[in-house]
Design a protein around this motif. Structure first.
Motif, mmCIF file in Angstrom:
data_model
loop_
_atom_site.group_PDB
_atom_site.id
_atom_site.type_symbol
_atom_site.label_atom_id
_atom_site.label_comp_id
_atom_site.label_asym_id
_atom_site.label_seq_id
_atom_site.Cartn_x
_atom_site.Cartn_y
_atom_site.Cartn_z
ATOM 1 N N GLU A 96 13.735 -5.967 7.126
ATOM 2 C CA GLU A 96 13.060 -6.362 8.361
ATOM 3 C C GLU A 96 11.985 -5.361 8.797
ATOM 4 O OE1 GLU A 96 15.852 -7.262 11.400
ATOM 5 O OE2 GLU A 96 16.744 -8.949 10.303
ATOM 6 N N SER A 97 11.657 -4.432 7.926
ATOM 7 C CA SER A 97 10.586 -3.472 8.202
ATOM 8 C C SER A 97 9.404 -3.804 7.287
ATOM 9 C CB SER A 97 11.069 -2.045 7.924
ATOM 10 O OG SER A 97 11.029 -1.781 6.532
ATOM 11 N N PRO A 98 8.243 -3.215 7.532
ATOM 12 C CA PRO A 98 7.110 -3.466 6.633
ATOM 13 C C PRO A 98 7.235 -2.711 5.313
ATOM 14 C CG PRO A 98 6.467 -1.965 8.380
ATOM 15 C CD PRO A 98 7.842 -2.433 8.720
ATOM 16 N N TYR A 99 8.267 -1.871 5.176
ATOM 17 C CA TYR A 99 8.419 -1.044 3.975
ATOM 18 C C TYR A 99 9.140 -1.806 2.872
ATOM 19 C CZ TYR A 99 6.973 2.971 6.737
ATOM 20 O OH TYR A 99 6.266 3.840 7.512
ATOM 21 N N ARG A 100 8.786 -1.451 1.640
ATOM 22 C CA ARG A 100 9.458 -1.985 0.472
ATOM 23 C C ARG A 100 9.833 -0.816 -0.438
ATOM 24 N NH1 ARG A 100 10.177 -5.105 3.473
ATOM 25 N NH2 ARG A 100 9.591 -7.306 3.600
ATOM 26 N N VAL A 101 10.918 -1.002 -1.171
ATOM 27 C CA VAL A 101 11.394 0.083 -2.026
ATOM 28 C C VAL A 101 10.791 -0.064 -3.425
ATOM 29 C CG1 VAL A 101 13.497 -1.173 -2.702
ATOM 30 C CG2 VAL A 101 13.437 1.317 -2.845
ATOM 31 N N SER A 102 10.342 1.058 -3.974
ATOM 32 C CA SER A 102 9.812 1.093 -5.338
ATOM 33 C C SER A 102 10.737 1.961 -6.186
ATOM 34 C CB SER A 102 8.392 1.693 -5.359
ATOM 35 O OG SER A 102 7.491 0.884 -4.635
ATOM 36 N N LEU A 103 11.240 1.401 -7.260
ATOM 37 C CA LEU A 103 12.153 2.133 -8.128
ATOM 38 C C LEU A 103 11.389 2.990 -9.129
ATOM 39 C CD1 LEU A 103 14.944 2.746 -9.373
ATOM 40 C CD2 LEU A 103 14.636 0.697 -10.786
ATOM 41 N N TYR A 104 11.773 4.249 -9.197
ATOM 42 C CA TYR A 104 11.283 5.156 -10.232
ATOM 43 C C TYR A 104 12.496 5.527 -11.085
ATOM 44 C CZ TYR A 104 6.842 5.674 -7.724
ATOM 45 O OH TYR A 104 5.630 5.441 -7.110
ATOM 46 N N ALA A 105 12.659 4.840 -12.200
ATOM 47 C CA ALA A 105 13.795 5.116 -13.084
ATOM 48 C C ALA A 105 13.445 6.303 -13.976
ATOM 49 C CB ALA A 105 14.113 3.886 -13.930
ATOM 50 N N VAL A 106 14.267 7.338 -13.929
ATOM 51 C CA VAL A 106 14.005 8.559 -14.704
ATOM 52 C C VAL A 106 15.160 8.801 -15.674
ATOM 53 C CG1 VAL A 106 12.590 9.583 -12.895
ATOM 54 C CG2 VAL A 106 15.060 10.017 -12.914
ATOM 55 N N ARG A 107 14.880 9.611 -16.695
ATOM 56 C CA ARG A 107 15.894 9.864 -17.722
ATOM 57 C C ARG A 107 16.815 11.027 -17.368
ATOM 58 N NH1 ARG A 107 11.550 10.181 -22.468
ATOM 59 N NH2 ARG A 107 10.493 11.112 -20.685
ATOM 60 N N ASP A 108 16.261 12.013 -16.669
ATOM 61 C CA ASP A 108 17.064 13.205 -16.412
ATOM 62 C C ASP A 108 16.548 13.932 -15.176
ATOM 63 O OD1 ASP A 108 14.701 14.527 -17.286
ATOM 64 O OD2 ASP A 108 15.447 14.599 -19.341
ATOM 65 N N PHE A 109 17.185 15.059 -14.877
ATOM 66 C CA PHE A 109 16.855 15.817 -13.677
ATOM 67 C C PHE A 109 15.412 16.326 -13.717
ATOM 68 C CE2 PHE A 109 16.673 19.671 -11.115
ATOM 69 C CZ PHE A 109 17.285 19.266 -9.945
#
Length: 344
Positions: A96-109
């Motif tokens: 319900e906010s103007p924000y959307r989540v973007s996934l950054y899938a990473v392999r390690d720390f």
């Protein structure tokens, strides 16, 4: 037919253009009930917020970056809760906010650290959510030094105060050990996450203190650290059960490890409830389907993930980080008495 505008909604609701504009941007200056009236009118007249124009005016991306470690193509072992389950709860909280989540899938720390550095320096998002916190986490320092809004899934130990959501690992392990001791166990094994993780440090310290309070010695042979997979659980049950004085109870850090522990029982000819018992914490409540079902501490993943979404919205609005810190206590689900009954 003219495209609906903010003025259209103002006429529809009788509110000022300024109030409507703030409500559409989810400003904290607008009361929730007023925002609901505006959003309802916007939907009724078919209004769509021009985010591109808002971005140009405000410099905001209206993106929340979720940095999650994803299993590689050759990693087939189950490790409990996956990033997709966390992402779902965060997305619902932002809906319900103007924000959307973007996934950054990473392999390690290391890759997560590089990714965070790029997002912060290039302003690719307005806020960041990370998981897998370390006791002393350089990613947290990086974001704090840049004064960049963020929330972590998992507390840290040595970093400056920051916004976080976590399970109450100290209390969970303390109560788990005390409960097993009350049921007659004196040799309790702890299958713990890798040592660099903050929650692994907290769990180990709580375990040691619980043993000390009960007057029981700490035996490092009964503690294992590693990737929380079924293979990890099986390997350590096979090893520990071969000790001269083996454990009669195993506390597994997640259900994947507990599943492997059952495989170790089978390999060693152990019977749950006769020779030893298994308890688990966290995850998805699949332990109710184990044979036999085992006692576990259960925290529905939707609760912490929704809080992560709510906290990042409040953090991006400028709320101080020390007001956005929550430890959630999972529910104890006793599916077994966990007293040893040799007659079985």
């Amino acid at each position: 037919m003219q495209r609906p505008t903010i003025k259209t909604i103002a006429r529809e609701t009788g509110l000022s253009i300024a109030t409507v504009s703030k409500a559409l941007k989810h400003s904290p200056q607008v009361r929730p009930e007023t925002r609901a009236v505006v959003l309802d009118a916007a939907e009724r007249v078919g209004y769509e917020l021009n985010l591109h124009g808002v971005q140009l005016r405000t410099g905001k991306t209206y993106q929340v970056a979720a940095i999650m470690t994803a299993p590689g193509p050759k990693e087939n072992e189950w490790e409990g809760v996956e990033y997709a389950q966390l992402l779902s709860g965060i997305s619902w909280a932002l809906e319900e906010s103007p924000y959307r989540v973007s996934l950054y899938a990473v392999r390690d720390f290391e890759e997560s650290q590089e990714t965070i550095s790029q997002i912060v320096s290039m302003k690719k998002a307005d806020g960041i959510i990370i998981s897998g916190t370390r006791a002393d986490d350089p990613r947290i320092r990086l974001m704090q030094e840049a004064e960049f809004p963020f929330v972590t899934y998992g507390m840290s130990i040595h970093n400056a105060p920051h916004a976080y959501v976590d399970a109450d690992n100290e209390q969970m392990i303390r109560l788990s050990v005390a409960r097993l001791i009350e049921r007659g166990h004196r040799r309790i094994a702890l299958l713990n996450p890798r040592e660099q993780f903050a929650y692994g440090v907290v769990r180990l310290e709580s375990y040691r203190k619980a043993l000390e309070k009960a007057g029981l010695p700490y035996d490092p042979a009964l503690v294992a650290h590693g990737r929380l997979t079924p293979a990890f659980g099986r390997e350590n049950v096979v090893t520990m059960s071969a000790l001269a004085d083996p454990p009669t109870a195993y506390i597994c850090a997640n259900e994947a490890t507990a599943l492997g522990a059952f495989s170790g029982f089978h390999a060693r000819g152990l019977v749950h409830g006769r020779d030893a018992v298994i308890n688990a914490t966290d995850d998805l409540n699949v332990s109710q389907y184990f044979a036999p079902p085992i006692t576990s501490y259960y925290l529905p993943i939707g609760e912490p993930s929704a809080l992560l979404g709510k906290f990042i919205l409040r953090r991006m609005e400028g709320e101080p980080p020390d007001a956005l810190q929550t430890l959630l206590m999972p529910d104890l689900i006793e599916r077994s008495d966990d007293r040893l009954r040799p007659e079985r």
